[in-house]
Scaffold this motif. Structure first.
Motif, mmCIF file in Angstrom:
data_model
loop_
_atom_site.group_PDB
_atom_site.id
_atom_site.type_symbol
_atom_site.label_atom_id
_atom_site.label_comp_id
_atom_site.label_asym_id
_atom_site.label_seq_id
_atom_site.Cartn_x
_atom_site.Cartn_y
_atom_site.Cartn_z
ATOM 1 N N GLY A 1 64.602 66.177 29.041
ATOM 2 C CA GLY A 1 65.055 66.070 27.663
ATOM 3 C C GLY A 1 64.123 65.173 26.873
ATOM 4 N N ILE A 2 64.357 65.091 25.564
ATOM 5 C CA ILE A 2 63.515 64.318 24.657
ATOM 6 C C ILE A 2 64.352 63.220 24.007
ATOM 7 C CG2 ILE A 2 62.080 64.386 22.577
ATOM 8 C CD1 ILE A 2 61.692 67.408 23.139
ATOM 9 N N VAL A 3 63.817 62.014 23.988
ATOM 10 C CA VAL A 3 64.407 60.922 23.210
ATOM 11 C C VAL A 3 63.442 60.613 22.072
ATOM 12 C CG1 VAL A 3 65.088 58.504 23.185
ATOM 13 C CG2 VAL A 3 65.684 59.941 25.144
ATOM 14 N N CYS A 4 63.878 60.876 20.856
ATOM 15 C CA CYS A 4 63.002 60.734 19.682
ATOM 16 C C CYS A 4 63.411 59.520 18.860
ATOM 17 C CB CYS A 4 63.076 61.994 18.827
ATOM 18 S SG CYS A 4 62.065 61.920 17.334
ATOM 19 N N THR A 5 62.491 58.566 18.739
ATOM 20 C CA THR A 5 62.715 57.397 17.882
ATOM 21 C C THR A 5 61.854 57.447 16.625
ATOM 22 O OG1 THR A 5 61.040 56.060 19.009
ATOM 23 C CG2 THR A 5 63.290 55.972 19.886
ATOM 24 N N GLY A 6 60.967 58.445 16.525
ATOM 25 C CA GLY A 6 60.105 58.571 15.360
ATOM 26 C C GLY A 6 58.850 59.347 15.705
ATOM 27 N N ILE B 1 67.447 55.675 33.770
ATOM 28 C CA ILE B 1 66.746 56.586 32.876
ATOM 29 C C ILE B 1 65.255 56.381 33.090
ATOM 30 C CG2 ILE B 1 66.252 57.203 30.484
ATOM 31 C CD1 ILE B 1 69.053 57.980 31.341
ATOM 32 N N GLU B 2 64.546 57.452 33.406
ATOM 33 C CA GLU B 2 63.115 57.362 33.696
ATOM 34 C C GLU B 2 62.316 58.036 32.584
ATOM 35 O OE1 GLU B 2 59.897 58.675 37.176
ATOM 36 O OE2 GLU B 2 62.015 59.275 37.334
ATOM 37 N N ARG B 3 61.336 57.305 32.037
ATOM 38 C CA ARG B 3 60.432 57.906 31.059
ATOM 39 C C ARG B 3 59.308 58.633 31.793
ATOM 40 N NH1 ARG B 3 58.797 53.568 26.534
ATOM 41 N NH2 ARG B 3 59.174 52.057 28.204
ATOM 42 N N ALA C 1 73.012 62.102 28.020
ATOM 43 C CA ALA C 1 73.147 63.166 27.024
ATOM 44 C C ALA C 1 72.022 64.195 27.087
ATOM 45 C CB ALA C 1 73.216 62.561 25.619
ATOM 46 N N VAL C 2 70.795 63.751 27.419
ATOM 47 C CA VAL C 2 69.666 64.695 27.488
ATOM 48 C C VAL C 2 68.993 64.642 28.863
ATOM 49 C CG1 VAL C 2 69.249 64.736 25.002
ATOM 50 C CG2 VAL C 2 68.115 62.997 26.405
ATOM 51 N N GLY C 3 69.731 64.203 29.862
ATOM 52 C CA GLY C 3 69.180 64.120 31.214
ATOM 53 C C GLY C 3 68.717 62.712 31.553
ATOM 54 N N ARG C 4 68.234 62.550 32.775
ATOM 55 C CA ARG C 4 67.809 61.233 33.264
ATOM 56 C C ARG C 4 66.295 61.048 33.232
ATOM 57 N NH1 ARG C 4 71.987 57.844 33.009
ATOM 58 N NH2 ARG C 4 73.861 59.053 33.382
ATOM 59 N N ARG C 5 65.558 62.141 33.152
ATOM 60 C CA ARG C 5 64.090 62.083 33.069
ATOM 61 C C ARG C 5 63.711 62.530 31.669
ATOM 62 N NH1 ARG C 5 61.125 62.286 37.674
ATOM 63 N NH2 ARG C 5 59.783 63.955 36.901
ATOM 64 N N VAL C 6 63.273 61.574 30.837
ATOM 65 C CA VAL C 6 63.105 61.870 29.419
ATOM 66 C C VAL C 6 61.676 61.592 28.951
ATOM 67 C CG1 VAL C 6 65.538 61.338 28.975
ATOM 68 C CG2 VAL C 6 63.820 59.549 28.648
ATOM 69 N N TRP C 7 61.277 62.373 27.977
ATOM 70 C CA TRP C 7 60.002 62.156 27.290
ATOM 71 C C TRP C 7 60.293 61.399 26.002
ATOM 72 C CZ3 TRP C 7 57.804 65.195 22.878
ATOM 73 C CH2 TRP C 7 56.483 64.813 22.593
ATOM 74 N N HIS C 8 59.620 60.256 25.813
ATOM 75 C CA HIS C 8 59.813 59.456 24.615
ATOM 76 C C HIS C 8 58.867 59.924 23.521
ATOM 77 C CE1 HIS C 8 59.289 55.373 22.369
ATOM 78 N NE2 HIS C 8 60.115 56.171 21.740
ATOM 79 N N LEU C 9 59.432 60.430 22.452
ATOM 80 C CA LEU C 9 58.669 60.795 21.265
ATOM 81 C C LEU C 9 58.880 59.697 20.235
ATOM 82 C CD1 LEU C 9 57.079 62.531 19.315
ATOM 83 C CD2 LEU C 9 59.100 63.994 19.036
ATOM 84 N N LEU D 1 67.471 63.956 21.716
ATOM 85 C CA LEU D 1 68.342 62.874 21.260
ATOM 86 C C LEU D 1 67.630 62.160 20.123
ATOM 87 C CD1 LEU D 1 70.319 60.353 23.441
ATOM 88 C CD2 LEU D 1 68.927 59.548 21.538
ATOM 89 N N CYS D 2 68.232 62.185 18.931
ATOM 90 C CA CYS D 2 67.626 61.573 17.749
ATOM 91 C C CYS D 2 68.200 60.178 17.560
ATOM 92 C CB CYS D 2 67.904 62.433 16.516
ATOM 93 S SG CYS D 2 67.288 61.716 14.971
ATOM 94 N N ALA D 3 67.354 59.168 17.673
ATOM 95 C CA ALA D 3 67.810 57.783 17.569
ATOM 96 C C ALA D 3 67.848 57.266 16.136
ATOM 97 C CB ALA D 3 66.915 56.879 18.415
#
Length: 293
Positions: free
Chosen positions: A135-140, A125-127, A95-103, A167-169
């Motif tokens: 893209g960004i994966v946000c868990t908090g 999926i690579e952090r 959804a936000v790409g394969r290379r993601v920054w974990h926030l 991506l808001c988890a």
């Protein structure tokens, strides 16, 4: 008009499925509410199915471990649907790409490491660092105890300029942990949207988590019917709005996030204050109760 009830048993025979929020409804982040646990046990004993529907960014295994640590009895529920599960599926589908920054905090690492079996058939999926992310994966927030969303405005300006999607988890804005109120991933996604960025949501009140909850109920032998299901929770914009969008009845727990709005007695909300407040929210629950019991 919302009908105030004194206990869930007043209406529970009308339903065979309860979609029940956790935080603020069944527990406060530190301890289980005994009356809520007993109400769910009674509903199940009478033949009802309980699916716990939570905006936690953790996959089910992590939420299960948390509930076990707090001592919630396994006979109080049939299954768990988490925003983390639904959002994780979206991430794995790219959804936000394969290379993601974990926030988010390190405690949410299981979002990336505890993957469903079908994930092995998906590209990895690579952090990566913020500068290298697609893209960004946000868990908090990185530090939910001290930070506020405004502290991320500068980083979000850069992300927006690069066209990164978020991506808001966990769509929750705030949650009460014991006596302390903290911000959730939804507050960050909300800020990013307000700044002109684009966020994807998978938890309440959005459809993916309800689809997951229905599939869990079906796996337990429940024939889903809109007029036989009820959504229960303390989030007017998540639990109650989500239930209404799904076309099912709702039970608003007034003694949760909005408790201060309904008078001094948390267990017994003031009817006039409740009707006035829900009118301003433009979201009217079917039923209301001070605490789940």
């Amino acid at each position: 008009m919302t009908r105030i009830i004194s206990d869930f048993a007043e209406i529970s025979t009308n339903y065979n499925l309860a979609l029940v929020d956790l935080w603020g409804c069944v527990h406060n982040g530190e301890r289980v509410y005994p009356a809520a646990e007993a109400a769910l046990q009674a509903f199940r004993k009478a033949g009802g199915c309980v699916v716990l529907v939570t905006n936690s960014p953790r996959p089910t295994a992590g939420v299960q471990a948390q509930l076990d640590a707090m001592g919630l009895s396994h006979d109080a529920y049939d299954g768990i649907a988490t925003s983390g599960d639904a959002a994780q599926a979206g991430m794995l589908m790219g959804a936000v790409g394969r290379r993601v920054w974990h926030l988010g905090p390190e405690k949410d690492d299981s979002f990336f490491t505890t993957l469903p079996d079908w994930a092995k058939d998906q590209p990895e999926i690579e952090r990566v660092s913020f500068d290298d992310a697609e893209g960004i994966v946000c868990t908090g927030l990185f530090d939910e105890w001290t930070e506020t969303p405004e502290e991320y405005r500068g980083r979000f300006l850069s992300a927006k300029a690069r066209g990164l999607k978020l991506l808001c988890a966990n769509p929750d804005i705030i949650v009460d942990y014991g006596d302390k109120r903290i911000y959730c991933a939804g507050a960050l996604a909300q800020l990013y949207d307000q700044m002109g960025g684009e966020s994807f949501y998978f938890g309440k009140p959005h459809p993916p988590i309800y689809d997951l909850a229905r599939r869990i109920a079906t796996s337990k032998g429940v024939k889903f019917s809109e007029d036989r299901a009820i959504a229960i929770g303390d989030g007017i914009g998540t639990d109650i709005k989500g239930g209404l969008v799904e076309g099912i009845d709702t039970l608003f727990i007034t003694g949760g996030l909005a408790a201060a709005e309904f008078g001094p007695d948390v267990e017994n909300p003031d009817s006039k204050l409740l009707q006035d407040w829900t009118a301003t929210q433009e979201i009217v629950p079917t039923f209301a109760i001070g605490r789940l019991r």
